[in-house]
Design a protein around this motif. Structure first.
Motif, PDB file in Angstrom:
ATOM      1  N   LEU A 162      14.393  -0.085  -5.445  1.00 31.11           N
ATOM      2  CA  LEU A 162      13.512  -0.568  -4.390  1.00 31.11           C
ATOM      3  C   LEU A 162      14.350  -1.020  -3.199  1.00 31.11           C
ATOM      4  N   PHE A 163      14.035  -0.484  -2.004  1.00 31.21           N
ATOM      5  CA  PHE A 163      14.764  -0.795  -0.778  1.00 31.21           C
ATOM      6  C   PHE A 163      13.787  -1.213   0.321  1.00 31.21           C
ATOM      7  N   PRO A 164      14.220  -2.078   1.233  1.00 29.99           N
ATOM      8  CA  PRO A 164      13.463  -2.242   2.474  1.00 29.99           C
ATOM      9  C   PRO A 164      13.398  -0.886   3.191  1.00 29.99           C
ATOM     10  N   ARG A 165      12.295  -0.601   3.848  1.00 30.04           N
ATOM     11  CA  ARG A 165      12.145   0.687   4.514  1.00 30.04           C
ATOM     12  C   ARG A 165      13.280   0.929   5.510  1.00 30.04           C
ATOM     13  N   GLY A 166      13.822   2.140   5.448  1.00 32.32           N
ATOM     14  CA  GLY A 166      14.898   2.523   6.347  1.00 32.32           C
ATOM     15  C   GLY A 166      16.278   2.392   5.746  1.00 32.32           C
ATOM     16  N   GLU A 167      16.400   1.670   4.634  1.00 33.30           N
ATOM     17  CA  GLU A 167      17.716   1.472   4.030  1.00 33.30           C
ATOM     18  C   GLU A 167      18.006   2.452   2.892  1.00 33.30           C
ATOM     19  N   GLU A 168      16.962   3.103   2.374  1.00 30.59           N
ATOM     20  CA  GLU A 168      17.144   3.895   1.153  1.00 30.59           C
ATOM     21  C   GLU A 168      18.026   5.125   1.353  1.00 30.59           C
ATOM     22  N   LEU A 169      18.075   5.683   2.561  1.00 27.48           N
ATOM     23  CA  LEU A 169      18.850   6.899   2.786  1.00 27.48           C
ATOM     24  C   LEU A 169      20.327   6.625   3.036  1.00 27.48           C
ATOM     25  N   PHE A 196      14.691  13.440  -6.250  1.00 31.41           N
ATOM     26  CA  PHE A 196      14.180  12.066  -6.231  1.00 31.41           C
ATOM     27  C   PHE A 196      12.820  12.007  -5.546  1.00 31.41           C
ATOM     28  N   LEU A 197      11.939  11.170  -6.058  1.00 28.88           N
ATOM     29  CA  LEU A 197      10.691  10.837  -5.389  1.00 28.88           C
ATOM     30  C   LEU A 197      10.902   9.590  -4.542  1.00 28.88           C
ATOM     31  N   ARG A 198      10.292   9.566  -3.355  1.00 30.00           N
ATOM     32  CA  ARG A 198      10.347   8.390  -2.476  1.00 30.00           C
ATOM     33  C   ARG A 198       8.926   7.900  -2.252  1.00 30.00           C
ATOM     34  N   PHE A 199       8.586   6.759  -2.824  1.00 29.24           N
ATOM     35  CA  PHE A 199       7.275   6.145  -2.630  1.00 29.24           C
ATOM     36  C   PHE A 199       7.359   5.292  -1.361  1.00 29.24           C
ATOM     37  N   ASP A 218       6.168  -2.036   3.271  1.00 26.65           N
ATOM     38  CA  ASP A 218       7.435  -2.636   3.695  1.00 26.65           C
ATOM     39  C   ASP A 218       8.655  -2.105   2.951  1.00 26.65           C
ATOM     40  N   TYR A 219       8.445  -1.361   1.897  1.00 22.84           N
ATOM     41  CA  TYR A 219       9.537  -0.931   1.034  1.00 22.84           C
ATOM     42  C   TYR A 219       9.454   0.562   0.743  1.00 22.84           C
ATOM     43  N   VAL A 220      10.526   1.084   0.179  1.00 22.12           N
ATOM     44  CA  VAL A 220      10.554   2.446  -0.361  1.00 22.12           C
ATOM     45  C   VAL A 220      11.070   2.355  -1.787  1.00 22.12           C
ATOM     46  N   MET A 221      10.307   2.897  -2.733  1.00 22.73           N
ATOM     47  CA  MET A 221      10.758   2.960  -4.120  1.00 22.73           C
ATOM     48  C   MET A 221      11.279   4.371  -4.393  1.00 22.73           C
ATOM     49  N   VAL A 222      12.539   4.447  -4.778  1.00 26.24           N
ATOM     50  CA  VAL A 222      13.184   5.717  -5.089  1.00 26.24           C
ATOM     51  C   VAL A 222      13.174   5.894  -6.602  1.00 26.24           C
ATOM     52  N   THR A 231       0.842  -1.192   0.000  1.00 25.06           N
ATOM     53  CA  THR A 231       0.000   0.000   0.000  1.00 25.06           C
ATOM     54  C   THR A 231       0.881   1.247   0.000  1.00 25.06           C
ATOM     55  N   ILE A 232       0.521   2.230  -0.806  1.00 21.25           N
ATOM     56  CA  ILE A 232       1.272   3.485  -0.854  1.00 21.25           C
ATOM     57  C   ILE A 232       0.836   4.353   0.326  1.00 21.25           C
ATOM     58  N   GLU A 233       1.722   4.510   1.304  1.00 23.08           N
ATOM     59  CA  GLU A 233       1.402   5.286   2.495  1.00 23.08           C
ATOM     60  C   GLU A 233       1.600   6.784   2.274  1.00 23.08           C
ATOM     61  N   SER A 234       2.618   7.139   1.524  1.00 26.10           N
ATOM     62  CA  SER A 234       2.871   8.552   1.201  1.00 26.10           C
ATOM     63  C   SER A 234       3.931   8.620   0.126  1.00 26.10           C
TER      64      SER A 234
END
Length: 286
Positions: free
Chosen positions: A119-126, A61-64, A68-72, A51-54
């Motif tokens: 695509l990253f697990p949440r918290g790893e993208e930064l 860059f856009l961060r979806f 469970d994930y973040v798409m950059v 589900t897209i939370e925000s």
């Protein structure tokens, strides 16, 4: 290439259109768009049920933000997102489709095919490329004068290429650097270390004002930029110097000229943006 105001506008538009939607299926039609993971089928499978939370922005860059994930995502030169019904005809250059459980679709189109998705697990993208080395966000509260001065004041680099370097300040591309330097009355070829405290204060304020004003009207549609609803930005009608070579300066009436600084086309008013201070400093050093 969309700069900070344009990406911010896309972010806000997509937040209104797709936040809360759940992805039922993903179809990648151009594999090279997907930079991480290497397995395209894995990218498609991992996004199913998310589900897209925000949607947030980091620089250009856009961060979806998903369950469970973040798409950059980076739009590069011509990337565009649009929301469609699944029954709408598929347009040319549509490379990635995200079908939602309500039978609407987010489609990514890119004529130049330079855009990227990670695509990253949440918290790893930064903490990993492409976001890990990005600099100050000019519209955040942390973009204080002190933070700005500490990043650039002692650099011997010309001020324009320094402002374009995303490891120092993010999101300011060619249009907004030219506009900010003009508003502050600073020549693009001045060395950052030659700027006085007053000049740095003027430039700091000019960057914030220029970007905020552009965000307010949806960015600049110089070439083909549109937001997620197909609407163009309007800031191009407020430009003081960018793209106005051979025209009269709005402040002093002097003819604006175009040159190259740091490999980028650059617009300058020779009266409003003199090189005088740096030249005097060099004479004193001799």
């Amino acid at each position: 290439m969309p700069e900070l105001p344009e990406v911010e506008t896309v972010k806000r538009t997509l937040n209104n259109l797709i936040t809360g939607k759940t992805i039922a299926q993903v179809q990648v039609r151009l594999p090279r768009i997907i930079q991480k993971p290497d397995d395209i089928q894995l990218f498609e499978v991992l996004l199913q049920g998310q589900t897209i939370e925000s949607i947030e922005r980091r620089g250009k860059f856009l961060r979806f933000i998903l369950t469970d994930y973040v798409m950059v995502s980076h739009l590069r030169m011509e990337g565009r997102y649009g929301v469609y019904d699944t029954s709408d005809p598929l347009e040319l250059h549509t490379h990635v489709l995200f079908r939602f459980t309500d039978d609407s679709e987010l489609r990514y189109k890119d004529v130049r095919q330079f855009g990227t998705m990670h695509l990253f697990p949440r918290g790893e993208e930064l903490t990993q490329p492409p976001l890990h080395k990005l600099g100050l966000e000019p519209l955040d509260e942390g973009f204080t004068f002190e933070a700005f001065r500490d990043r650039i004041a002692h650099r011997s680099t010309k001020i324009k290429p320094l402002l374009l370097n995303q490891e120092y300040i993010v999101g300011i591309g060619n249009i907004y650097v030219d506009e900010s330097l003009f508003l502050a009355g600073i020549h693009p070829e001045r060395e950052a270390s030659s700027l006085s405290k007053k000049e740095l204060m003027l430039l700091h304020a000019a960057i914030i004002k220029t970007l905020a004003d552009s965000v307010e009207v949806g960015g600049s549609s110089i070439k083909s930029y549109v937001n997620g609803q197909g609407e163009i930005g309007m800031f191009q009608h407020q430009l003081n110097i960018y793209g106005r070579q051979s025209q009269a300066c709005n402040k002093c009436g002097t003819e604006i000229y175009k040159t190259v600084v740091g490999g980028r086309g650059t617009h300058i008013c020779p009266v409003c943006q003199p090189l005088k201070r740096q030249r005097i400093r060099k004479k004193l050093e001799k």
